[in-house]
Design a protein around this motif. Structure first.
Motif: not given
Lengths: 92, 87
Positions: B77, B73-74, A62, A65-66, A35, A31-32, A28, A69
């Motif tokens: 999501q 945002r993370f 915004d 990030v979306a 990102l 990944m963060f 996690v 995913f």
């Protein structure tokens, strides 16, 4: 494996549990961090006229990030399909 | 997976703190590289110009705000994904 055979089997599962939790944490946070880096590269200009994100940059972040995913899920699907088709010799 | 008991949680907490420290140091050095690369280009003097200083301040502040926003945002999501998984 327990250290010098002390403690017996409860230690084994204890270690395994902590290792699993560590792996999840690493996934996690990894990944963060990725990102943050990627969306900064894609969205934040390098002229630094202000210390706040402007409207376009905020919107871009915004969406970044979306979409990251979504991309994650799509790649996951593809990988799963490849796995089911027995590629990599896994299912043979 | 089974939840961690109190002793395991303590051990895991130590691990988390170590990782946070490492993560913080990494963030620090990354941010120095980024803001130095983007802001400092004048080598006619060995002191930062006021313009460079302003740029560095904005660069660092902006990055932290950016990272905060990505964090929000993370989380959103992540929650969305968990809800979809449970369905």
């Amino acid at each position: 494996m327990s250290f010098l055979g002390l403690g017996g089997s409860p230690n084994v599962s204890s270690q395994a549990k902590i290792q699993a939790a560590e792996a999840e944490l690493d996934m996690v946070t990894g990944m963060f961090n990725q990102l943050v880096d990627i969306c900064h590269k894609k969205c934040i200009g390098t002229s630094y006229n202000a210390s706040d994100l402007d409207k376009n940059e905020s919107l871009c972040v915004d969406r970044c990030v979306a979409k990251y995913f979504d991309t994650n899920l799509k790649v996951g699907d593809s990988m799963q399909k490849v796995g089911q088709n027995g590629a990599f010799g896994v299912n043979r | 997976m089974d939840a961690l008991n109190a002793k395991e949680q303590q051990e895991f907490q130590k691990l988390v703190e170590q990782k946070q420290m490492k993560d913080f140091m990494r963030l620090y050095s990354d941010l120095v590289s980024k803001c130095f690369t983007d802001c400092v280009n004048d080598f006619t003097s060995n002191k930062l110009t006021s313009k460079e200083e302003g740029c560095i301040n904005k660069c660092a502040e902006k990055f932290l705000k950016h990272s905060e926003r990505v964090g929000q945002r993370f989380q959103e999501q992540n929650q969305l994904m968990m809800q979809q998984l449970r369905r």
